[in-house]
Design an enzyme around this catalytic site. Sequence first.
Site, mmCIF file in Angstrom:
data_model
loop_
_atom_site.group_PDB
_atom_site.id
_atom_site.type_symbol
_atom_site.label_atom_id
_atom_site.label_comp_id
_atom_site.label_asym_id
_atom_site.label_seq_id
_atom_site.Cartn_x
_atom_site.Cartn_y
_atom_site.Cartn_z
ATOM 1 N N GLU A 74 -4.301 86.511 25.747
ATOM 2 C CA GLU A 74 -5.563 86.425 26.493
ATOM 3 C C GLU A 74 -5.952 87.736 27.174
ATOM 4 O O GLU A 74 -7.114 88.027 27.375
ATOM 5 C CB GLU A 74 -5.485 85.311 27.554
ATOM 6 C CG GLU A 74 -5.503 83.896 27.020
ATOM 7 C CD GLU A 74 -4.118 83.415 26.597
ATOM 8 O OE1 GLU A 74 -3.153 84.201 26.718
ATOM 9 O OE2 GLU A 74 -4.007 82.269 26.135
ATOM 10 N N ASP B 1 -23.273 122.789 15.664
ATOM 11 C CA ASP B 1 -24.264 123.859 15.782
ATOM 12 C C ASP B 1 -23.514 125.151 16.029
ATOM 13 O O ASP B 1 -22.343 125.132 16.419
ATOM 14 C CB ASP B 1 -25.170 123.611 16.994
ATOM 15 C CG ASP B 1 -26.078 122.417 16.781
ATOM 16 O OD1 ASP B 1 -26.423 122.170 15.631
ATOM 17 O OD2 ASP B 1 -26.429 121.763 17.775
ATOM 18 N N ASN C 55 4.673 87.522 23.348
ATOM 19 C CA ASN C 55 4.223 86.258 22.747
ATOM 20 C C ASN C 55 5.395 85.450 22.218
ATOM 21 O O ASN C 55 5.388 84.230 22.255
ATOM 22 C CB ASN C 55 3.268 86.541 21.575
ATOM 23 C CG ASN C 55 1.830 86.607 22.027
ATOM 24 O OD1 ASN C 55 1.569 86.684 23.230
ATOM 25 N ND2 ASN C 55 0.906 86.606 21.097
ATOM 26 N N GLU D 2 7.201 83.345 24.543
ATOM 27 C CA GLU D 2 6.293 82.272 24.971
ATOM 28 C C GLU D 2 6.268 81.143 23.936
ATOM 29 O O GLU D 2 6.138 79.971 24.281
ATOM 30 C CB GLU D 2 4.876 82.819 25.165
ATOM 31 C CG GLU D 2 4.746 83.764 26.356
ATOM 32 C CD GLU D 2 3.435 84.539 26.353
ATOM 33 O OE1 GLU D 2 2.587 84.274 25.485
ATOM 34 O OE2 GLU D 2 3.263 85.417 27.211
#
Lengths: 272, 891
Positions: B288, B330, B684, B687
């Site tokens: 998230e 340039d 992750n 988790e």
Amino acid sequence: MKVIAAINGSLVSESCAFLALQYAKYQNIDLVLLHVKNQKDTLQEVEKSALVLSDAAAKMDVNCETVILTGYLKDAIPAYCNTLHIDTLFCSTRVKNRFITNAFSEHILRLNLNTNIAVVRIVHYQHFKKINSIVLPIKETKLSVYKFTFLASLASAYESDTHIYSVTTQSKNLLDTWTLGELREKSAHINFELRHYVTLSRLMPFNLNIRHDFSTNETNSILKYMATHDSQLVIIGGRRLSFFSRFRGEQPIEKLMRETSSNLIAFYPKED
Amino acid sequence: MDLFTHDIQSTLQRLRTSAKGLSSSEVAKRTEAFGANEIAASEKKNYIKEYLKQYVQFFAILLEVASLLSFLANHYIPNEGSDILGYAIAAAVFINASFAFWQEYKADQAMEALLKLMPTLVRVRREDSIQTIDAKELVPGDIILLEEGDSIAADARLISNNALYINTATLNGESVPAKRNLEDTDAQRALDAKNMVFAGTSVASGSGEAVVVATAYATEFGKIAALTKNVQKTLTPMQKEIIRITRILTIIAVIMGIIFFALGLFSDRGILMASIFALSLIVANVPEGLMPTITLSLSLASQRMAKRNALVKNLDSVQTLGSATVICTDKTGTLTKNEMTLKEIYLSGGEHISISGDGYKPEGDFIFEDETQGSKERLHAFLLSAALNSRASIEGEKPYGDPTELALVVAAAKAKVDSLNSKKIEEIPFSSDRKMMSTYCETKGKKVLFIKGAPEVIFNAASHYINDKGERVVFDQQSKERLEKQAEAFEEQAYRTLALAQNSEFSEEGITLLGLTAIMDLPRPEVKDAIKACGDAGIRIMMITGDNPKTAQAIATQIGMPFDAVLTGDDVAALSEHNLEDRLKNETILFARMASNQKLKIATALQNIGEVVAMTGDGVNDAPALKRADIGIAMGNTGTDVAKEAADMILLDDNFQSIVAAIEEGRTVYFNIKKFVTYILSSNVPEIVPYILQFFFKIPLPLSVIQILSIDLGSDMLPGLALGSEKPEANIMNRPPVGKHEKILDWEVFKRGYFFIGVIEAAAAMTAFITFLLMHGWTYGTVDLNDPVLHAQAMTMTLLGAVSCQLMNIWTMRSWEFSAFSVSWRSNKLLLFAMALEFLWIWMLLGYEPVQKIFHTAAIPFAELWILLPFPFLLFISHEYYKYFKYRRAH
């Protein structure tokens, strides 16, 4: 067979009629300068304009007559046109900035005349004696024989450099994924599909090239092309670009007519 | 036939107007026929709609459904904390949507800046009287009145002229006002016709009247406006990458959610429990905090770039810079100093003098090559002539006037020439026909005409010259050839060469030649290194200049810029798009005598062959190319507002080196994002794994969803951001540009994040959980713990297992390729701050009750925290070894 140029004494209608004159000269047919009497235009100006155009026609050995009709436009024009065999009717137009413009060209388009109609938007006043570059934008390979014939006639009349500008539209995400190889492959495919037009052009007195663009928006792509190339005349397919409903927002043709930087013809071929 | 090719009478006749102007009825008709003289601004975005769009993105919808399911779960099984989860997910959606919108909230102001150049009121002659009208009401055939300072509202053909000069910089970038005349011309384009004035330009001096020939989009200015409006920007690599990352991660999350929902149903856990379980997995899988971290990281990078004189307008451009493969630059002001310097003088007697110093500082020495008696006096007289015959001046340190004249004035100041005792009587200004300018002065009691101009013109007008003895002798063929040869030699070296002469009479004929000057806009000294750095970094540089090929080549050689070929504007115009693409693919090209509008063609061709193009520009007519390029770079000092608005980045010092610095930052950002994406993905795994294990084994819930969110939106964010602001790695400018096919989320990131570091972190989390439970008497098979405090403590251990590993992960992740010890531990202040906050957070999880209540944590006896210790060190050492092993294999 005749070519008709609608005039009203204005600068733009005169410029448009000069274009019709060149077209008539190339096709070797007569030119009719047509005016329908109304309260808005003064007859004096119409006659003055007709005189300038007749003089020019005489110098070019084109038979030219001026016809002034009376009565309601929706009755007078069909009644007159039905008596003739008309190749193309040229009329000038103006910017649409109201819901109903009530322009002459709009009335003409609604009359369902049995003729090709070229609605001309003049942004640079000129006598159209010389045109170096003409562009015909199309969507991918969508090019009708009628549209090509009209393009070929004008391009031959001016012996100009002519481009078919093929625009392929896709979503931004998809366009981003196309590699140079894929773009070239798609361009080659379009060239292949349009090859017979290029072959035909070789028999005519003008150069025809095909250019490509891949973009998300056809109208923007055409406007961008006009701004980067000094094209003096752009021919678009009027019917296809007027297709979208007005209620869904501005029609592509309206944007093109308003923002064009070159003189532009919206061509409506005769419906069989 | 264009109207500028006709004489005045014919033009007026054709436009059916006269010098007295149009009648009001005719104006009304023409307004109807041609339309108003206005250019519409770009369509304004509906920002409410744009903001709401952020809530219907794939990623957002997924989280919204998750939030809704949480509230549903709370309705059926209250007091389980599902409502807090629902609010937390909704907050995550809000944060992500707001950040994404903020990035898109950059209205395209280029058109508005462009339209500011158009005047609102103009003076016209209508019905033989002068009227002030709204510029929108102008129609072809109108007679406009022009005076010094007026902005011009339409393209018009001059019908009367009183020394009229116009500033055409907005259309063609020309800095010198362009003289206008009345004669009909055989020019092919309106822009080249001297009898025309143009919309969007202004009157520099003089006055005149002109008949309008084109309005609105039919004007040259209208074409630029149409391009600025209709040229579309391709998606930046970062935008594409963000779309890709969210898509991949969302697909993974949804697939896992569906699998475990099905497993939940088949294992008779009921629809609600299966849904909650699937939902937990989705939340665990979705990082998230990733999007806000990316945005913040880009924002920090843009601040660092601003300190290096590169102001980034579009955050996504930061990363695009890292991918730049070609810089189209340039010359004047970017590669060179835009300060003309007099470097050499050749006196007509044959003495050669070199001058040191550069720019407008009046410091430098004069070094004589063939000094004869009286050379110094002759040099003095030469420089006095140069100073008196110039309008330029330096007041304080500020230069005023034409750059070439400034070079002469500065050289005179270097020689301490005193021109104040002389008096200017009359001046014959420079004209392109005469190619010379003269000033009649009174100096030392004598009246002298000083003349300067193009060598060939001065040589033809000269009858005498000053020889090496200081005598005035006849300018014979031999002397002429000698001086012509010298002038050619200067021009070969790309010097701007002027000849100086004088006359005791007020006549530009029969003059006495004094000598030649060699002036040059010198390259910036730092540019050479920057060019080399680009070469090492695999970036091609292409100079695009309006100067002639010789000058362009000379400057390129001086700064060490490699090139394979030189193409002029005409060459480019003659090449088809395919041919140009082919040439650009195989050659590095130096573009000379280019019109600014050709930049768009070059940018498009380069993009078509797959290059990522950084393009510099300063004029209004550069705007379409700046918009089209992947990175449009406008000049901060000399750039117009339109160019700045169209660009993605503004160079505050107009210096090429700042582009290279910005590219270095861009590359750094790319790798930093890669690092923190890996860092975020790593967490992750600890988790997800607890949920999977709880599904298959009889163990209590190891981690709550709110704890997952505490990692994703809490403890991971600031360290992630700190990783995003890491300094460039040692080899950053020695590697090729980040390729179009190189992805941030590639297999290497997955491998390190999910399958390597993530696995160690998951092991740490589960070992901490199980060991803690076993130490407190738990036996396998007990799913529901009677002691809620013990369960909270065990879950805290799981959470700490992941967080403690992330604390070490951040240090090893600081370098993607090299050892963590190669980076100074003090070099990233934000990281140290993040670490301090992490420890504070851990302390709060362990001992601060309100936090414990929300995040289901509990205090752990200090003595039992040892369980957490081995894994962070294992993670650090193994990842360091992995990098070492990988580096050795690659080299």
